[in-house]
Write a protein that holds these residues in place. Structure first.
Motif, PDB file in Angstrom:
ATOM      1  N   ALA A  48      -0.380  28.470  67.352  1.00 55.28           N
ATOM      2  CA  ALA A  48      -0.551  28.310  68.800  1.00 55.28           C
ATOM      3  C   ALA A  48       0.138  29.434  69.552  1.00 55.28           C
ATOM      4  CB  ALA A  48      -0.003  26.957  69.254  1.00 55.28           C
ATOM      5  N   LYS A  49      -0.579  30.004  70.508  1.00 56.70           N
ATOM      6  CA  LYS A  49      -0.007  31.038  71.368  1.00 56.70           C
ATOM      7  C   LYS A  49       0.121  30.495  72.777  1.00 56.70           C
ATOM      8  CE  LYS A  49      -0.356  35.876  72.769  1.00 56.70           C
ATOM      9  NZ  LYS A  49      -1.045  37.166  72.576  1.00 56.70           N
ATOM     10  N   ASP A  50       1.301  30.649  73.350  1.00 50.84           N
ATOM     11  CA  ASP A  50       1.565  30.189  74.710  1.00 50.84           C
ATOM     12  C   ASP A  50       1.627  31.393  75.631  1.00 50.84           C
ATOM     13  OD1 ASP A  50       2.273  28.899  76.996  1.00 50.84           O
ATOM     14  OD2 ASP A  50       4.310  28.385  76.361  1.00 50.84           O
ATOM     15  N   SER A  51       0.505  31.721  76.237  1.00 51.41           N
ATOM     16  CA  SER A  51       0.440  32.872  77.141  1.00 51.41           C
ATOM     17  C   SER A  51       0.979  32.538  78.522  1.00 51.41           C
ATOM     18  CB  SER A  51      -1.005  33.373  77.262  1.00 51.41           C
ATOM     19  OG  SER A  51      -1.481  33.803  76.008  1.00 51.41           O
ATOM     20  N   ASN A  52       1.253  31.255  78.781  1.00 48.81           N
ATOM     21  CA  ASN A  52       1.766  30.841  80.085  1.00 48.81           C
ATOM     22  C   ASN A  52       3.273  31.000  80.200  1.00 48.81           C
ATOM     23  OD1 ASN A  52      -0.763  29.953  81.204  1.00 48.81           O
ATOM     24  ND2 ASN A  52      -0.668  28.216  79.809  1.00 48.81           N
ATOM     25  N   SER A  53       3.938  31.227  79.076  1.00 49.54           N
ATOM     26  CA  SER A  53       5.379  31.466  79.121  1.00 49.54           C
ATOM     27  C   SER A  53       5.624  32.957  79.330  1.00 49.54           C
ATOM     28  CB  SER A  53       6.046  31.006  77.827  1.00 49.54           C
ATOM     29  OG  SER A  53       5.583  31.764  76.721  1.00 49.54           O
ATOM     30  N   THR A  54       6.813  33.292  79.802  1.00 52.41           N
ATOM     31  CA  THR A  54       7.167  34.698  80.035  1.00 52.41           C
ATOM     32  C   THR A  54       8.481  35.022  79.315  1.00 52.41           C
ATOM     33  OG1 THR A  54       6.143  34.575  82.226  1.00 52.41           O
ATOM     34  CG2 THR A  54       7.585  36.464  81.786  1.00 52.41           C
ATOM     35  N   PRO A  55       8.427  35.882  78.289  1.00 49.87           N
ATOM     36  CA  PRO A  55       7.214  36.474  77.709  1.00 49.87           C
ATOM     37  C   PRO A  55       6.423  35.435  76.917  1.00 49.87           C
ATOM     38  CG  PRO A  55       9.106  37.037  76.372  1.00 49.87           C
ATOM     39  CD  PRO A  55       9.659  36.297  77.565  1.00 49.87           C
ATOM     40  N   SER A  56       5.205  35.792  76.534  1.00 51.38           N
ATOM     41  CA  SER A  56       4.381  34.861  75.766  1.00 51.38           C
ATOM     42  C   SER A  56       5.054  34.592  74.424  1.00 51.38           C
ATOM     43  CB  SER A  56       2.980  35.430  75.553  1.00 51.38           C
ATOM     44  OG  SER A  56       3.043  36.618  74.791  1.00 51.38           O
ATOM     45  N   SER A  57       4.798  33.427  73.867  1.00 50.93           N
ATOM     46  CA  SER A  57       5.422  33.059  72.606  1.00 50.93           C
ATOM     47  C   SER A  57       4.406  32.452  71.662  1.00 50.93           C
ATOM     48  CB  SER A  57       6.579  32.078  72.843  1.00 50.93           C
ATOM     49  OG  SER A  57       6.128  30.927  73.531  1.00 50.93           O
ATOM     50  N   GLU A  58       4.755  32.454  70.386  1.00 51.23           N
ATOM     51  CA  GLU A  58       3.853  31.935  69.362  1.00 51.23           C
ATOM     52  C   GLU A  58       4.550  30.844  68.553  1.00 51.23           C
ATOM     53  OE1 GLU A  58       1.101  35.886  68.531  1.00 51.23           O
ATOM     54  OE2 GLU A  58       2.971  35.619  67.412  1.00 51.23           O
ATOM     55  N   TYR A  59       3.755  29.865  68.148  1.00 53.18           N
ATOM     56  CA  TYR A  59       4.254  28.729  67.372  1.00 53.18           C
ATOM     57  C   TYR A  59       3.535  28.676  66.031  1.00 53.18           C
ATOM     58  CZ  TYR A  59       6.249  26.700  71.698  1.00 53.18           C
ATOM     59  OH  TYR A  59       6.971  26.465  72.841  1.00 53.18           O
ATOM     60  N   LEU A  60       4.298  28.588  64.970  1.00 49.18           N
ATOM     61  CA  LEU A  60       3.739  28.299  63.649  1.00 49.18           C
ATOM     62  C   LEU A  60       4.053  26.834  63.364  1.00 49.18           C
ATOM     63  CD1 LEU A  60       4.778  31.440  61.541  1.00 49.18           C
ATOM     64  CD2 LEU A  60       2.852  31.146  63.115  1.00 49.18           C
ATOM     65  N   ILE A  61       3.018  26.065  63.032  1.00 42.65           N
ATOM     66  CA  ILE A  61       3.200  24.615  62.882  1.00 42.65           C
ATOM     67  C   ILE A  61       2.643  24.148  61.543  1.00 42.65           C
ATOM     68  CG2 ILE A  61       2.701  22.349  63.885  1.00 42.65           C
ATOM     69  CD1 ILE A  61       2.266  23.830  66.571  1.00 42.65           C
ATOM     70  N   GLU A  62       3.463  23.451  60.803  1.00 42.83           N
ATOM     71  CA  GLU A  62       3.051  22.835  59.543  1.00 42.83           C
ATOM     72  C   GLU A  62       2.968  21.324  59.739  1.00 42.83           C
ATOM     73  OE1 GLU A  62       2.364  24.323  56.136  1.00 42.83           O
ATOM     74  OE2 GLU A  62       1.769  25.603  57.803  1.00 42.83           O
ATOM     75  N   CYS A  63       1.845  20.733  59.314  1.00 38.80           N
ATOM     76  CA  CYS A  63       1.621  19.285  59.453  1.00 38.80           C
ATOM     77  C   CYS A  63       1.699  18.641  58.073  1.00 38.80           C
ATOM     78  CB  CYS A  63       0.260  19.033  60.091  1.00 38.80           C
ATOM     79  SG  CYS A  63       0.075  19.766  61.735  1.00 38.80           S
ATOM     80  N   LYS A  64       2.724  17.863  57.830  1.00 32.64           N
ATOM     81  CA  LYS A  64       2.960  17.269  56.519  1.00 32.64           C
ATOM     82  C   LYS A  64       2.635  15.774  56.553  1.00 32.64           C
ATOM     83  CE  LYS A  64       4.537  21.151  54.849  1.00 32.64           C
ATOM     84  NZ  LYS A  64       3.671  21.946  53.941  1.00 32.64           N
ATOM     85  N   TYR A  65       1.413  15.460  56.137  1.00 31.19           N
ATOM     86  CA  TYR A  65       1.006  14.053  56.079  1.00 31.19           C
ATOM     87  C   TYR A  65       1.370  13.519  54.688  1.00 31.19           C
ATOM     88  CZ  TYR A  65      -1.819   9.949  57.227  1.00 31.19           C
ATOM     89  OH  TYR A  65      -2.244   8.671  57.506  1.00 31.19           O
ATOM     90  N   TRP A  66       2.666  13.485  54.432  1.00 25.67           N
ATOM     91  CA  TRP A  66       3.171  13.055  53.131  1.00 25.67           C
ATOM     92  C   TRP A  66       3.723  11.639  53.239  1.00 25.67           C
ATOM     93  CZ3 TRP A  66       6.465  17.690  50.861  1.00 25.67           C
ATOM     94  CH2 TRP A  66       5.660  18.837  50.811  1.00 25.67           C
ATOM     95  N   ASN A  67       3.629  10.911  52.138  1.00 30.75           N
ATOM     96  CA  ASN A  67       4.212   9.573  52.093  1.00 30.75           C
ATOM     97  C   ASN A  67       5.656   9.595  51.609  1.00 30.75           C
ATOM     98  OD1 ASN A  67       1.894   8.135  52.993  1.00 30.75           O
ATOM     99  ND2 ASN A  67       0.979   8.379  50.962  1.00 30.75           N
TER     100      ASN A  67
END
Length: 253
Positions: A48-67
Motif C-alpha cells: 500500500a502506498k499512501d500518497s496523502n501523507s507528506t512525504p508519501s509512505s509505503e506499507y508492506l503488509i503480511e496477512c497470516k491466517y494461521w491457526n
C-alpha cells in the motif's frame, strides 16, 4: 460498531478485505505484489502506498491466517524485508496471535504486529473520514432534487402526473438525503460525543426508519445508503429528463 461485522474466513479474504479497506482509506493498495529488494524479489501479501501523507509512505503488509501463533523467526524475516526495501511501515496481521518474543523483536523498529480487530481500529478514523466525504459528495444531487424549492423552476415544467411521481420520489428518498446530511455534519448530535459515537447514534436512529435492513457494521450502512442515493438520483434524473434540472444540479455538485 466496526468497519466490517464478520472477520475474514480465509487467507484470500483476509488479503482482499485488508486491501479494500486501505483503498477506501485513500491508499493505493494492491494484493500479491512482487517487490525488488537488495537481496532479490519478494512477494508481499498487500502493498500500500499512501500518497496523502507528506512525504508519501509505503506499507508492506503480511496477512497470516494461521491457526497458531506467529513465531519470532517470521518477525525477523519480515523485518529484514522491510529494511531491505526501505519501506516506512511493516505490518503483520495475525488471525490468532504471536508467540512470546515476537513483540520483543519489533522494539525500536517500524514493524507493527496486529490482530484483525487492532487493524480495524488503527485505520477506523481515516476510513470513516473518507467514507463520509464520499457519501456526502454522492448524495449532493439527491439533496437538491428532493428539495422542491431547489428545483421549483423545473418542477413547474412537469405534468400533473409527473408532479405526483416527484412527490412520491421525495417521500421514498428524503430519508436518505437526511441521514447523509446528518452523517456529514452531525447537526443534531451533542458536540460532547466523539465522532465515532455521533455516527453510531445516527446509524442507531436510522435503523428504526429502514425496515427490512440490518446494519451490523459501518460498511453495511454506508453501502446501503450510497446505493439508495445513486438509485434515487437516477430516478429523479429520469423524471426531469425533459428539463434542464440535471444541468442545474451539476452546477452545485
Amino acid at each position: 460498531m466496526e468497519i466490517v461485522h464478520e472477520p475474514p474466513n480465509s487467507w484470500q479474504e483476509l488479503e482482499l478485505i485488508v486491501a479494500k479497506i486501505l483503498n477506501q482509506c485513500g491508499f493505493d493498495a494492491k494484493r500479491g505484489k512482487q517487490i525488488s529488494t537488495v537481496r532479490g524479489t519478494v512477494n508481499i501479501d498487500v502493498f500500500a502506498k499512501d500518497s496523502n501523507s507528506t512525504p508519501s509512505s509505503e506499507y508492506l503488509i503480511e496477512c497470516k491466517y494461521w491457526n497458531t501463533d506467529i513465531p519470532q523467526m517470521v518477525i525477523h524475516s519480515f523485518r529484514t524485508v522491510v529494511s531491505d526495501y526501505g519501506s516506512q511501515h511493516g505490518i503483520i496481521i495475525a488471525k490468532k496471535g504471536f508467540q512470546s518474543g515476537a513483540y520483543e523483536a519489533t522494539k525500536n523498529t517500524n514493524i507493527h504486529l496486529l490482530s484483525w480487530n487492532e487493524f480495524l481500529s488503527l485505520f477506523e478514523k481515516r476510513w470513516l473520514e473518507k467514507r463520509i466525504k464520499r457519501i456526502h459528495h454522492t448524495a449532493k444531487p439527491l439533496h437538491i432534487y428532493s428539495d422542491p424549492l431547489d428545483v421549483s423552476d423545473y418542477r413547474n415544467q412537469l405534468s400533473k402526473n409527473e408532479i405526483s411521481k416527484y412527490k412520491k420520489l421525495c417521500e421514498d428518498y428524503i430519508k436518505y438525503s437526511i441521514y447523509t446530511h446528518e452523517i456529514a455534519f452531525g447537526e443534531i448530535v451533542s458536540m460532547s460525543l466523539t465522532h465515532k459515537e455521533q455516527i453510531d447514534n445516527i446509524i442507531k436512529t436510522a435503523q428504526k426508519h429502514f425496515e427490512g435492513y440490518s446494519f451490523n457494521s459501518y460498511t453495511d450502512f454506508f453501502e446501503h445508503i450510497e446505493q439508495k442515493c445513486v438509485e434515487g438520483i437516477h430516478l429523479f434524473e429520469e423524471l426531469f429528463k425533459n428539463t434542464d434540472a440535471k444541468l442545474h444540479v451539476q452546477r452545485y455538485n
